[in-house]
Design an enzyme around this catalytic site. Structure first.
Site, mmCIF file in Angstrom:
data_model
loop_
_atom_site.group_PDB
_atom_site.id
_atom_site.type_symbol
_atom_site.label_atom_id
_atom_site.label_comp_id
_atom_site.label_asym_id
_atom_site.label_seq_id
_atom_site.Cartn_x
_atom_site.Cartn_y
_atom_site.Cartn_z
ATOM 1 N N CYS A 76 36.582 36.795 39.428
ATOM 2 C CA CYS A 76 35.767 37.271 40.738
ATOM 3 C C CYS A 76 35.894 37.608 42.071
ATOM 4 O O CYS A 76 35.914 38.375 42.923
ATOM 5 C CB CYS A 76 34.596 37.242 40.641
ATOM 6 N N ASP A 77 37.202 36.278 42.259
ATOM 7 C CA ASP A 77 37.284 36.239 43.755
ATOM 8 C C ASP A 77 38.498 35.538 43.819
ATOM 9 O O ASP A 77 38.376 35.543 45.394
ATOM 10 C CB ASP A 77 36.358 34.807 44.085
ATOM 11 N N CYS A 94 33.682 31.612 40.120
ATOM 12 C CA CYS A 94 34.891 32.423 38.822
ATOM 13 C C CYS A 94 36.026 33.500 39.853
ATOM 14 O O CYS A 94 36.218 33.606 40.890
ATOM 15 C CB CYS A 94 33.960 33.265 38.875
#
Length: 313
Positions: free
Chosen positions: A136-137, A133
């Site tokens: 997300c990261d 992701c």
């Protein structure tokens, strides 16, 4: 005798916990079922920086905050892997590997799982450079070189997103051309931060004691192996919905995703679905929470309609 509830929420991720909060706050008896600890994939996330109200919070800590909120109005929690659901109209039966329950309404929030490469280092460096992701990261890889594995829409869109953060994004694809839509390909090819390694597979993810340091790549035409240095590896080779126990209900599309309307209701009255079991573009905590709120209110309205039908009868 089967234990009886107004609502059973299958899956105690962020969507499921939100649905339990809304339903129990409406004075419904609620059971959350999960095969593991509450929180789902949040528990595998070191730091969450894109959930409103927290500049940064550890995934397990946010899970605990949500669980405490979800159970404050009496929602219960139990372990169990759901094996089947039987629809009997105004009531449904939920059978797990440990217990059988009766309920008026069901909210399915079992999520999805990313397809894995199945190579050395993938599990070892999960959360330490291996990600599925970019939203997300990606922020953890500012001004660094990252690898994207895959050639479909998700891989290239996420790769383009990463170019806003990373110094360089290398896409590794097993074919000699991308499968992404033409307009997305054009954007990628015109982005000078992106380059491509064709006809190749990642055969190992390598690193030191703490983090990813690179990947080993094998050309599937020549057999030649090369080493690429990188700080992160983002893998996009597909997503699988976790919907096997629900195949008998007629609520899945041909890819296994649960189909719902805008109120999260499926084709079966009294059965709702939320979060990543639905075919959606953005799989995030925020979108799961939104789905959960809508479904939590939806089951209240559904149960009220059952009461009205009984009264008229």
């Amino acid at each position: 005798m089967a234990k009886n509830y107004d609502v059973i929420v299958i899956g105690a991720g962020p969507g499921g916990m939100t649905a339990a909060l809304y339903a129990s706050r409406a004075n419904l008896s609620v059971l959350m079922l999960d095969r593991g600890v509450y929180g789902g994939q949040m528990n595998n996330t070191a730091a969450i920086e894109n959930y409103p109200g927290f500049k940064s919070i550890l995934g397990p800590d946010l899970s605990k905050e949500m669980y405490d909120s979800a159970t404050q109005f009496g929602a219960e929690y139990a372990f169990g892997t759901v094996e089947k659901i039987e629809d009997h109209g105004a009531t449904k039966m939920v059978t797990t590997d440990m217990e059988t329950y009766e309920t008026k309404a069901i909210i399915i929030g079992t999520g999805s799982e990313y397809k894995k490469l199945g190579v050395d280092g993938e599990e070892q460096y999960g959360g330490r450079g291996v990600s599925y992701c970019a939203v997300c990261d990606g922020a953890f890889f500012k001004n660094k070189h990252v690898i994207v594995v895959g050639g479909g829409d998700s891989a290239i869109e996420e790769g383009l997103y990463l170019t806003q953060l990373a110094d360089k994004v290398t896409v590794i694809h097993r074919r000699d051309q991308l499968r992404a839509q033409k307009i997305i390909q054009d954007r990628a090819f015109s982005n000078d931060k992106m380059d491509f390694v064709w006809n190749s597979n990642v055969v190992a993810i390598e690193g030191d004691e703490q983090k990813v340091t690179g990947v080993k790549v094998k050309n599937n035409q020549t057999g030649e192996e090369t080493q690429l240095d990188a700080s992160g590896v983002f893998i996009y080779v597909g997503v699988l919905p976790m919907t096997t126990p629900f195949q008998n209900l007629g609520i899945l599309d041909d890819q296994g995703w649960i189909e719902t309307d805008t109120q999260m209701a499926t084709k079966v009255p009294g059965i709702f679905a939320i979060g990543d079991v639905r075919d959606k573009k953005l799989r995030q905590i925020t979108t799961a929470v939104g789905d959960g709120g809508v479904a939590g209110q939806g089951v209240f309205n559904y149960i009220e309609s059952l009461k009205a039908q009984t009264a008229r009868a």
